[in-house]
Design a protein around this motif. Structure first.
Motif, PDB file in Angstrom:
ATOM      1  N   UNK A  67       0.813  -1.221   0.000  1.00  0.00           N
ATOM      2  CA  UNK A  67       0.000   0.000   0.000  1.00  0.00           C
ATOM      3  C   UNK A  67       0.839   1.260   0.000  1.00  0.00           C
ATOM      4  N   UNK A  68       2.097   1.137  -0.459  1.00  0.00           N
ATOM      5  CA  UNK A  68       2.955   2.295  -0.647  1.00  0.00           C
ATOM      6  C   UNK A  68       3.760   2.089  -1.926  1.00  0.00           C
ATOM      7  N   UNK A  69       4.455   3.130  -2.332  1.00  0.00           N
ATOM      8  CA  UNK A  69       5.348   3.066  -3.486  1.00  0.00           C
ATOM      9  C   UNK A  69       6.688   3.653  -3.062  1.00  0.00           C
ATOM     10  N   UNK A  70       7.605   3.769  -3.988  1.00  0.00           N
ATOM     11  CA  UNK A  70       8.902   4.359  -3.670  1.00  0.00           C
ATOM     12  C   UNK A  70       8.777   5.806  -3.197  1.00  0.00           C
ATOM     13  N   UNK A  71       7.648   6.446  -3.458  1.00  0.00           N
ATOM     14  CA  UNK A  71       7.435   7.820  -2.975  1.00  0.00           C
ATOM     15  C   UNK A  71       7.396   7.897  -1.450  1.00  0.00           C
ATOM     16  N   UNK A  72       7.175   6.765  -0.806  1.00  0.00           N
ATOM     17  CA  UNK A  72       7.032   6.765   0.646  1.00  0.00           C
ATOM     18  C   UNK A  72       8.319   7.200   1.344  1.00  0.00           C
ATOM     19  N   UNK A  73       9.424   7.184   0.616  1.00  0.00           N
ATOM     20  CA  UNK A  73      10.718   7.553   1.197  1.00  0.00           C
ATOM     21  C   UNK A  73      11.034   9.036   1.027  1.00  0.00           C
ATOM     22  N   UNK A  74      10.115   9.820   0.526  1.00  0.00           N
ATOM     23  CA  UNK A  74      10.420  11.217   0.199  1.00  0.00           C
ATOM     24  C   UNK A  74      10.854  12.036   1.414  1.00  0.00           C
ATOM     25  N   UNK A  75      10.416  11.692   2.606  1.00  0.00           N
ATOM     26  CA  UNK A  75      10.833  12.422   3.814  1.00  0.00           C
ATOM     27  C   UNK A  75      12.170  11.914   4.350  1.00  0.00           C
ATOM     28  N   UNK A  76      12.533  10.691   3.997  1.00  0.00           N
ATOM     29  CA  UNK A  76      13.759  10.102   4.511  1.00  0.00           C
ATOM     30  C   UNK A  76      14.971  10.428   3.645  1.00  0.00           C
ATOM     31  N   UNK A  77      14.816  10.357   2.344  1.00  0.00           N
ATOM     32  CA  UNK A  77      15.963  10.490   1.436  1.00  0.00           C
ATOM     33  C   UNK A  77      16.750  11.781   1.666  1.00  0.00           C
ATOM     34  N   UNK A  78      16.103  12.940   1.848  1.00  0.00           N
ATOM     35  CA  UNK A  78      16.897  14.161   2.066  1.00  0.00           C
ATOM     36  C   UNK A  78      17.743  14.120   3.341  1.00  0.00           C
ATOM     37  N   UNK A  79      17.422  13.221   4.260  1.00  0.00           N
ATOM     38  CA  UNK A  79      18.169  13.098   5.505  1.00  0.00           C
ATOM     39  C   UNK A  79      19.362  12.161   5.365  1.00  0.00           C
ATOM     40  N   UNK A  80      19.518  11.576   4.183  1.00  0.00           N
ATOM     41  CA  UNK A  80      20.613  10.634   3.945  1.00  0.00           C
ATOM     42  C   UNK A  80      21.608  11.180   2.930  1.00  0.00           C
ATOM     43  N   UNK A  81      21.718  12.495   2.841  1.00  0.00           N
ATOM     44  CA  UNK A  81      22.667  13.097   1.910  1.00  0.00           C
ATOM     45  C   UNK A  81      24.079  12.603   2.213  1.00  0.00           C
ATOM     46  N   UNK A  82      24.847  12.400   1.159  1.00  0.00           N
ATOM     47  CA  UNK A  82      26.190  11.867   1.295  1.00  0.00           C
ATOM     48  C   UNK A  82      26.256  10.364   1.146  1.00  0.00           C
ATOM     49  N   UNK A  83      25.105   9.698   1.220  1.00  0.00           N
ATOM     50  CA  UNK A  83      25.045   8.260   0.993  1.00  0.00           C
ATOM     51  C   UNK A  83      24.485   7.994  -0.399  1.00  0.00           C
ATOM     52  N   UNK A  84      24.862   6.862  -0.967  1.00  0.00           N
ATOM     53  CA  UNK A  84      24.345   6.429  -2.265  1.00  0.00           C
ATOM     54  C   UNK A  84      23.040   5.694  -2.018  1.00  0.00           C
ATOM     55  N   UNK A  85      21.924   6.368  -2.251  1.00  0.00           N
ATOM     56  CA  UNK A  85      20.607   5.845  -1.891  1.00  0.00           C
ATOM     57  C   UNK A  85      19.823   5.497  -3.146  1.00  0.00           C
TER      58      UNK A  85
END
Length: 211
Positions: free
Chosen positions: A13-31
């Motif tokens: 019941x989710x898609x890859x969009x569900x990570x939109x709040x998390x990804x900006x907090x992982x800058x510097x990592x290859x995500x």
């Protein structure tokens, strides 16, 4: 050694969009945020995560379940952060409220039962039948111990999650020796409701994997 690639795996019941709040907090990592096909077949779902070798797998809900299944294979992982996976017969009835939500309310009922009030129908995939396929697959899932040589596997559980979720995490620790950590101030929908808490754990595990 550089930190490993971080592979984000979404649940039902989710898609890859569900990570939109998390990804900006992982800058510097290859995500990389995987887009799952939601076939309803566990083997095909794992095969679809073809770039998992050498990655730190991060999953929530069904994505955590797939991460747990992947750790039990011979695909070498740098490690895994798995928030509230399904655990099959270790805790019978863990998903009963989700099944009831699906039965009485379809996708909307499923999402509300599983993720709580902050989940929205727009978080679901366009193919609503994918939710039913995922539910059947995750209900049939049975966990196994991580394979020899896998990186560290950490199971997290929300401090606000109901008791059966904590029991499930404790059972995974007791049966298979995986580490468990409680993330305060959140429930099941951690990547949406408490992304900073999840990001901190992901960064920590990435540092551990990098040595």
């Amino acid at each position: 050694m550089p930190p490993p690639r971080v592979l984000l795996v979404h649940g039902a019941a989710t898609t890859a969009r569900v990570w939109d709040r998390l990804v900006p907090l992982l800058t510097g990592l290859d995500v990389v945020a995987a887009t799952r096909p939601s076939t309803g077949d566990l083997r095909r779902e794992l095969d679809a995560l073809g770039d998992a070798a050498g990655a730190l797998v991060v999953g929530v809900s069904g994505g955590a379940t797939l991460g747990l299944a992947l750790a039990a294979t011979d695909v070498p992982l740098a490690g895994a952060v798995l928030h509230e996976p399904a655990v099959g017969s270790l805790v019978p009835g863990l998903l009963d409220h989700v099944v009831e939500g699906w039965r009485t309310g379809g996708v909307a009922g499923f999402g509300a039962a599983l993720y709580g009030p902050t989940w929205r129908i727009d978080d679901a995939p366009d193919d609503h039948a994918a939710v039913g396929r995922d539910l059947a697959m995750f209900r049939a899932f049975e966990p196994a111990a991580p394979g020899a040589g896998q990186g560290p596997v950490l199971v997290t559980v929300g401090g606000r999650s109901p008791r059966p979720r904590h029991t499930a995490a404790a059972e995974l620790h007791r049966r298979y020796g995986v580490a468990v950590r409680v993330l305060p101030g959140c429930g099941h929908y951690v990547q949406h409701d408490a992304p900073h808490a999840l990001a901190a754990v992901v960064r920590e595990m990435a540092r551990v994997a990098a040595g």
